[in-house]
Design an enzyme around this catalytic site. Structure first.
Site, PDB file in Angstrom:
ATOM      1  CE  LYS A  47      -2.870  -1.361   3.638  1.00 19.42           C
ATOM      2  NZ  LYS A  47      -3.729  -1.037   4.781  1.00 19.42           N
ATOM      3  CE  LYS A  49      -1.690   3.502   5.716  1.00 18.27           C
ATOM      4  NZ  LYS A  49      -3.063   3.149   6.107  1.00 18.27           N
TER       5      LYS A  49
HETATM    6  N1  C2G Z   1     -10.674   5.656  10.472  1.00 19.82           N
HETATM    7  C1  C2G Z   1     -11.702   6.505  10.890  1.00 19.82           C
HETATM    8  N2  C2G Z   1     -11.419   7.775  11.229  1.00 19.82           N
HETATM    9  C2  C2G Z   1     -10.148   8.237  11.179  1.00 19.82           C
HETATM   10  C3  C2G Z   1      -9.098   7.386  10.768  1.00 19.82           C
HETATM   11  C4  C2G Z   1      -9.388   6.082  10.419  1.00 19.82           C
HETATM   12  O1  C2G Z   1     -12.886   6.094  10.940  1.00 19.82           O
HETATM   13  N3  C2G Z   1      -9.905   9.537  11.540  1.00 19.82           N
HETATM   14  C5  C2G Z   1     -11.027   4.277  10.097  1.00 19.82           C
HETATM   15  C6  C2G Z   1     -10.703   3.973   8.635  1.00 19.82           C
HETATM   16  O2  C2G Z   1     -11.764   4.424   7.804  1.00 19.82           O
HETATM   17  C7  C2G Z   1     -10.597   2.456   8.658  1.00 19.82           C
HETATM   18  C8  C2G Z   1     -10.033   2.173  10.060  1.00 19.82           C
HETATM   19  O3  C2G Z   1     -10.256   3.363  10.850  1.00 19.82           O
HETATM   20  O4  C2G Z   1     -11.902   1.868   8.558  1.00 19.82           O
HETATM   21  C9  C2G Z   1      -8.562   1.868  10.028  1.00 19.82           C
HETATM   22  O5  C2G Z   1      -7.889   2.954   9.403  1.00 19.82           O
HETATM   23  P1  C2G Z   1      -6.401   2.682   8.817  1.00 19.82           P
HETATM   24  O6  C2G Z   1      -5.601   2.024   9.861  1.00 19.82           O
HETATM   25  O7  C2G Z   1      -5.950   3.962   8.211  1.00 19.82           O
HETATM   26  O8  C2G Z   1      -6.733   1.586   7.713  1.00 19.82           O
HETATM   27  P2  C2G Z   1      -6.323   1.644   6.164  1.00 19.82           P
HETATM   28  O9  C2G Z   1      -4.885   1.961   6.062  1.00 19.82           O
HETATM   29  O10 C2G Z   1      -7.354   2.499   5.511  1.00 19.82           O
HETATM   30  O11 C2G Z   1      -6.439   0.110   5.700  1.00 19.82           O
HETATM   31  O12 C2G Z   1      -8.175  -3.558   3.262  1.00 19.82           O
HETATM   32  C10 C2G Z   1      -8.467  -2.278   3.797  1.00 19.82           C
HETATM   33  C11 C2G Z   1      -7.217  -1.646   4.393  1.00 19.82           C
HETATM   34  O13 C2G Z   1      -6.513  -2.540   5.228  1.00 19.82           O
HETATM   35  C12 C2G Z   1      -7.643  -0.415   5.204  1.00 19.82           C
END
Ligand code: C2G
Length: 133
Positions: A47, A49
């Site tokens: 990703k 990341k």
């Molecule tokens: N999230 C949220 N509000 C934020 C930050 C994150 O609601 N201010 C939610 C994201 O929408 C997600 C979850 O928290 O549902 C986890 O966020 P991340 O760790 O950033 O996940 P991500 O990198 O988007 O990975 O297959 C899908 C991926 O693994 C998602």
């Protein structure tokens, strides 16, 4: 008796913050059992990341959260259907930044996209601390 309603969600959950907690609390409230599938370090590399905490540490941190019942590893984008089917999942939940991205799951479970928590993100934390992304 009533079948246990199982919920699943995915993410990196690095530098755990209130946006993650809000998402996990609301996801758990949609059922009785919440599975969190946390991105492996290799999947994150794909990703573009790099998480601050290792997969093992992010897994341990998630397992300590009262809303979380089980933590599984996320290795690929394609594993979601298998995860839903193999774990008898009823509801798939993600923050709405992912809205519409996983509609293929509609044939297997309910899709719920929840509003993101404003003003917080792992990237913001890193930038505010002047760390390289
Ligand atoms: N999230 C949220 N509000 C934020 C930050 C994150 O609601 N201010 C939610 C994201 O929408 C997600 C979850 O928290 O549902 C986890 O966020 P991340 O760790 O950033 O996940 P991500 O990198 O988007 O990975 O297959 C899908 C991926 O693994 C998602």
């Amino acid at each position: 008796e009533k079948k246990m309603k199982k919920v699943i969600t995915y993410g990196t959950f690095d530098l755990l913050h209130v946006g993650h907690i809000n998402l996990l609390r609301r996801a758990k409230a949609l059922g009785d059992y919440l599975i969190v599938v946390v991105s492996s370090d290799e999947f994150n590399a794909g990703k573009g990341k790099k998480a601050y905490h290792s997969f093992e540490d992010r897994k341990k941190i998630l397992e300590a959260i009262r809303y979380v019942d089980e933590v599984l590893p996320e290795y690929t984008w394609e594993q979601k259907i298998d995860d839903v089917v193999n774990n008898n999942v009823d509801v798939f939940v993600m923050g709405d930044d992912w809205k519409g991205k996983f509609d293929f799951l509609k044939d297997y479970c309910e899709d719920v996209y929840l509003p993101r928590t404003e003003g917080i993100s792992t990237t913001k934390i890193k930038n505010d601390l002047n760390m390289k992304d």
